[in-house]
Structure formats: structure tokens, C-alpha cells
Scaffold this active site. Sequence first.
Site, PDB file in Angstrom:
ATOM      1  N   GLY A  64       0.819  -1.195   0.000  1.00  0.00           N
ATOM      2  CA  GLY A  64       0.000   0.000   0.000  1.00  0.00           C
ATOM      3  C   GLY A  64       0.855   1.248   0.000  1.00  0.00           C
ATOM      4  O   GLY A  64       2.031   1.199   0.360  1.00  0.00           O
TER       5      GLY A  64
ATOM      6  N   SER B 213     -18.022  -5.002 -27.924  1.00  0.00           N
ATOM      7  CA  SER B 213     -16.994  -4.079 -28.401  1.00  0.00           C
ATOM      8  C   SER B 213     -16.090  -4.716 -29.433  1.00  0.00           C
ATOM      9  O   SER B 213     -15.309  -4.018 -30.084  1.00  0.00           O
ATOM     10  CB  SER B 213     -16.129  -3.618 -27.219  1.00  0.00           C
ATOM     11  N   GLY B 214     -16.163  -6.029 -29.565  1.00  0.00           N
ATOM     12  CA  GLY B 214     -15.257  -6.734 -30.459  1.00  0.00           C
ATOM     13  C   GLY B 214     -14.112  -7.380 -29.727  1.00  0.00           C
ATOM     14  O   GLY B 214     -13.379  -8.195 -30.296  1.00  0.00           O
ATOM     15  N   GLY B 215     -13.929  -7.035 -28.461  1.00  0.00           N
ATOM     16  CA  GLY B 215     -12.855  -7.613 -27.669  1.00  0.00           C
ATOM     17  C   GLY B 215     -13.254  -8.915 -27.004  1.00  0.00           C
ATOM     18  O   GLY B 215     -14.428  -9.294 -26.975  1.00  0.00           O
ATOM     19  N   VAL B 216     -12.262  -9.579 -26.413  1.00  0.00           N
ATOM     20  CA  VAL B 216     -12.506 -10.882 -25.805  1.00  0.00           C
ATOM     21  C   VAL B 216     -13.384 -10.767 -24.561  1.00  0.00           C
ATOM     22  O   VAL B 216     -14.189 -11.656 -24.278  1.00  0.00           O
ATOM     23  CB  VAL B 216     -11.166 -11.579 -25.460  1.00  0.00           C
ATOM     24  N   ASP B 217     -13.293  -9.650 -23.820  1.00  0.00           N
ATOM     25  CA  ASP B 217     -14.065  -9.511 -22.584  1.00  0.00           C
ATOM     26  C   ASP B 217     -15.565  -9.552 -22.854  1.00  0.00           C
ATOM     27  O   ASP B 217     -16.306 -10.340 -22.256  1.00  0.00           O
ATOM     28  CB  ASP B 217     -13.704  -8.200 -21.866  1.00  0.00           C
ATOM     29  N   SER B 218     -16.019  -8.680 -23.759  1.00  0.00           N
ATOM     30  CA  SER B 218     -17.451  -8.642 -24.051  1.00  0.00           C
ATOM     31  C   SER B 218     -17.890  -9.919 -24.749  1.00  0.00           C
ATOM     32  O   SER B 218     -19.029 -10.375 -24.576  1.00  0.00           O
ATOM     33  CB  SER B 218     -17.800  -7.419 -24.900  1.00  0.00           C
TER      34      SER B 218
ATOM     35  N   CYS C   7       5.216  -6.163   1.915  1.00  0.00           N
ATOM     36  CA  CYS C   7       5.577  -4.745   1.934  1.00  0.00           C
ATOM     37  C   CYS C   7       4.846  -4.028   3.086  1.00  0.00           C
ATOM     38  O   CYS C   7       5.157  -4.265   4.246  1.00  0.00           O
ATOM     39  CB  CYS C   7       5.284  -4.112   0.580  1.00  0.00           C
ATOM     40  N   TYR C   8       3.862  -3.183   2.779  1.00  0.00           N
ATOM     41  CA  TYR C   8       3.087  -2.521   3.835  1.00  0.00           C
ATOM     42  C   TYR C   8       2.458  -3.561   4.764  1.00  0.00           C
ATOM     43  O   TYR C   8       2.347  -3.345   5.973  1.00  0.00           O
ATOM     44  CB  TYR C   8       2.007  -1.645   3.201  1.00  0.00           C
TER      45      TYR C   8
ATOM     46  N   LYS D 244      -7.213 -10.766 -17.510  1.00  0.00           N
ATOM     47  CA  LYS D 244      -7.373 -10.999 -18.944  1.00  0.00           C
ATOM     48  C   LYS D 244      -7.006 -12.427 -19.347  1.00  0.00           C
ATOM     49  O   LYS D 244      -7.708 -13.045 -20.151  1.00  0.00           O
ATOM     50  CB  LYS D 244      -6.520  -9.996 -19.723  1.00  0.00           C
TER      51      LYS D 244
ATOM     52  N   GLU E 109       4.587 -10.813  -6.218  1.00  0.00           N
ATOM     53  CA  GLU E 109       3.516 -10.921  -7.206  1.00  0.00           C
ATOM     54  C   GLU E 109       3.878 -10.355  -8.569  1.00  0.00           C
ATOM     55  O   GLU E 109       3.224 -10.670  -9.567  1.00  0.00           O
ATOM     56  CB  GLU E 109       2.245 -10.222  -6.690  1.00  0.00           C
TER      57      GLU E 109
ATOM     58  N   HIS F 157       8.110  -7.592  -3.344  1.00  0.00           N
ATOM     59  CA  HIS F 157       6.838  -7.923  -3.987  1.00  0.00           C
ATOM     60  C   HIS F 157       6.980  -9.198  -4.814  1.00  0.00           C
ATOM     61  O   HIS F 157       7.509  -9.161  -5.938  1.00  0.00           O
ATOM     62  CB  HIS F 157       6.381  -6.762  -4.881  1.00  0.00           C
TER      63      HIS F 157
END
Length: 517
Positions: A58, A227-232, A85-86, A373, A175, A173
Site C-alpha cells: 500500500g 466491443s469486439g474484444g474478448v471480454d465482451s 511490503c506494507y 485478462k 507478485e 513484492h
Amino acid sequence: MNPASRETVAVIDLGAQYAQLIARRVREAGVWSEVYPCTVKPEDLERLGVRAVILSGGPASVYWENAPRVDERIFRMGLPVLGICYGLQLMTQAMGGEVVKADTREFGRATLHVGKNGGELFAGLPSEMTVWMSHGDSVRGVTADFERIASTVDCPNAALSHRSLPLFGIQFHPEVAHTPRGKDVIRNFLFRIAGLRGGFAMESFVEDAIAQIRTNVGNGNVICGLSGGVDSAVVAALVHRAVGSRLHCILVDNGLMREGEIDRVVETFQGHFHVDLHVARAADRFLSRLEGIVDPEEKRKRIGHEFIEVFSEKAKEIEGAEFLAQGTLYPDVIESHSAFGGPSVTIKTHHNVGGLPDKLHFKLVEPLRMLFKDEVREIGKTLGLPDEIVFRQPFPGPGLAVRILGAVTPEKLSVVRKADAIVLDEMRQSGWDRKVWQSFAVLLPVSTVGVMGDERTYENVVAVRVVNSEDGMTADWTYLPEDLVRRLSTRLINEVRGVNRVVFDISSKPPSTIEWE
């Protein structure tokens, strides 16, 4: 989506930009994880069946008056806890230690020296490792209950463990991709220390998501913005599998999409999904709203506002719609605001986060909100979507407007659209499009002197941006073969009128973002 039978690790958000990335790394190891606010109580963790806790980093200092904190009972409930970290600083302070401003700040790569008492956290790892540091404070004093298990030149207490409780803390970190063995540290915590079995797979997420959609939607009709993207696409596929013909899709043509994108979207989704697809042609409206606007955040706001207006008008044509499905992902949420009420810092506004439900009075369906993603792509493959959809490169919601630095005009859109098409074509022909996360062109607000046909020119500069990433939260620029870079430069200058210089972006995220605006 937290059945009692599923092993769950709670990532407690203490304001980190990468709290969700920690959760992603845990899932990558085969264990389900969710992010909770720092206000979560021990009894909540018990009720949710949480098996281990990770405290995020953080931006605050633990000695600030209003610094984010956790219920200190968490440290004594017997659950394994890893502070990052924090999170390390907060844990040691709560257990009687002292945290102060560091004599020497550490930002970037450092060499971690693991002691002979490195124990289970560093089991199987080398005694010296490259790690990523990002801190201005450090733990100076700890009680006798803690022992030091690793250090760096500038950070003596780079890793600590409690002698009697399952409490561990690391200043670096694990990650981020910049800590090469970070995933191994996380796996050691999950399996050696917490004793988890793992085995979580995306197939079970798909089953849960479809069941949840059916429960939430009932017999209602759902609108989904494509939208044409993979998400939608994945959202549409999930919702379609859950509710069938009660799904209605809307595609907003904002004039800011890639070359030929609208036609490809219509062909793909009508042909593959066989859904009711409505196309709103509104390019002139968006360009009018963007006229003379140079501030990136103002661009995003105006595009988002106009998108809501156009979408609203088209949605009113669909009778009986009660629900709105969106492809919101973890990175969208964390870069806009904390998804769970935590103190994470806003980086930029995402137009698909908020706004529409309030405007249209729809109930929101966001089945991908907890995913990154690469996980969405995995779900796409599980659902049987074609590769051209699953592996389509990410494209920003505001479209080409944020790849034009400065005011957006039809002329600049023409330049950047053609440049973008050349970059994608060359990457595709060379086979590099599937080797990278994202590749695109950016039109800079800079004109430079050039020579073409023995004549002096004073024209535009295009930047080529090619990055590799696993989930969009961190990214590194990609070193392309020299012949490919030469072809890109030659084609961009020769084929795009108004361009006489090409530059290559070699910035990583952090500190830069993937997009320029």
C-alpha cells in the site's frame, strides 16, 4: 462465488495497486482467492471458510494517523498470514515492532540474501535472489517473537517469521514479474505453510458463473454491450449459455475503433452467437464531443458520457430488458477505484466501470469482475470460442482517441488507424502477434524535420508500443527482431501520409502504463 468446499485465500487490500495481482498469482497456483477490504473481520473470514490470509502492500505509512489497518485479531486466529511490503510493516507493528522511514529507500530490483533459517517460505530457492522492492519505510525493530530470515543490503528485515504463530512477512513484492522466483515464494506459503491442496480450475468457475447468472436474471432479458474484444465476447457467451434468446447485444460505432473492426464484429457475433445484435452508428457525435479536447482524462469522460447516451437510446428500443451485462475485469476496477471499499489509489477512469446502471436503471451483471485478462481467455477457450476472438489483443474502451496525444480530429484518426493496421498486419505476418500481449501505434503531438524525395518535410511522429504481460497489471516492452522493426518503420513512413519518423517505446509498467493516455 465461494462454496464452502473450495479452498479460499483472502487477499486483504491495504491500498495496493496490485492487490488483485496477488490474488491472480494465488489462482495461478491452483487456489481460489478473493480480495477483501481491510475492514474485514475475523468472524467474516471464518464464515467464508478462508484458509489463509495475504496482506497487500500500500502507498501509506503505518505510522500515519489515518493509515489503513486490519483487525489485529486476525494475527491470532491461527490462520497462516503472509504480509507483503506494507502488510509486513503493519503486521510487525501490530505485534509490537517498530516501523520508521528507511535510511535508504528501495525502488526497483534488489538482491535478497536468504538466511540459513529461511525455512519453508524459501524452501527450494537459492540463497540469493533478485526481488522487486518499492518502499520508503522499513521495519527497524521487532520483538523476540520474530526472527529475520532474509535481508538486502539496504533492508536488514526483508523477510521475517514469527516463532510460534504462522505469521510471515516480506518487504519485497513476489507478485510482480520483476521478482523472477516470486511465484515460488507464494507457492511455498500456500502449500508448505498453509497446507493447501490446490487444484482449482476455470471449468468450475464457468459452471458457477452460469449458475449465478441464471439465479440473478431469472426469466429476465439481458442487454450486453459488444466491443469486439474478448471480454465482451466471453460475457456474451456466458450470458447466452445461461439465458439463451433473452440476450440482446448492442454495438456502439463510436468512430474510434480499428480499421474494419465494426464489420468484423457484426460478422463474428451474428455468425457465431446468433444473437439479436443492434448497431448504433454514432461516429459524428463522438467526434463532435471530442473537438478541441487534449486532456486525457477529459477525453475518457466525454467518450464515456457519450457512450452512455448512445447506448441508452439504443437500449430503449429493446423491450423488457431488466439486466445489463458488462465485461468489467479486475484491472478495470482497481485502476478506477478500489473494488471492495479499500483505499487503493485511482490511476485513470475506465468508461465501462459505473454510469450505465444508474442511467438506465438496469441491474448489473458482471461475471468477469473477479478475473484477469489471461483468465478470461482461458474461459473463452473453455466455452469453445474461436481463436480470433479469444486471442484478440486488448483494445482500450475509448479506442483510438487515447492513442492520439492531443486533440482528436478525423485527419489524425485516419493516420493512427492506418498506422495501427500496419503494426497489426506486420505482427500477424511475422507470427509475433501471438507472442506479445499488445502491439499498437500512437500518434504523438510532435512534428519533426525529414527529407522525402529531396524535399524537406515537417510531419508527424508515430510511436510503436509492443509489450508482454500476463494480465495487464505489469508489463515489459518487447525486443523485436531487427528486420521486423525495419519493416514496421519503412511501411509506416511510406504508407501513412503525414508520418516521417517512427520511434519505439521501451518503457515498462510500472512506472509507465501500457497505453499512453
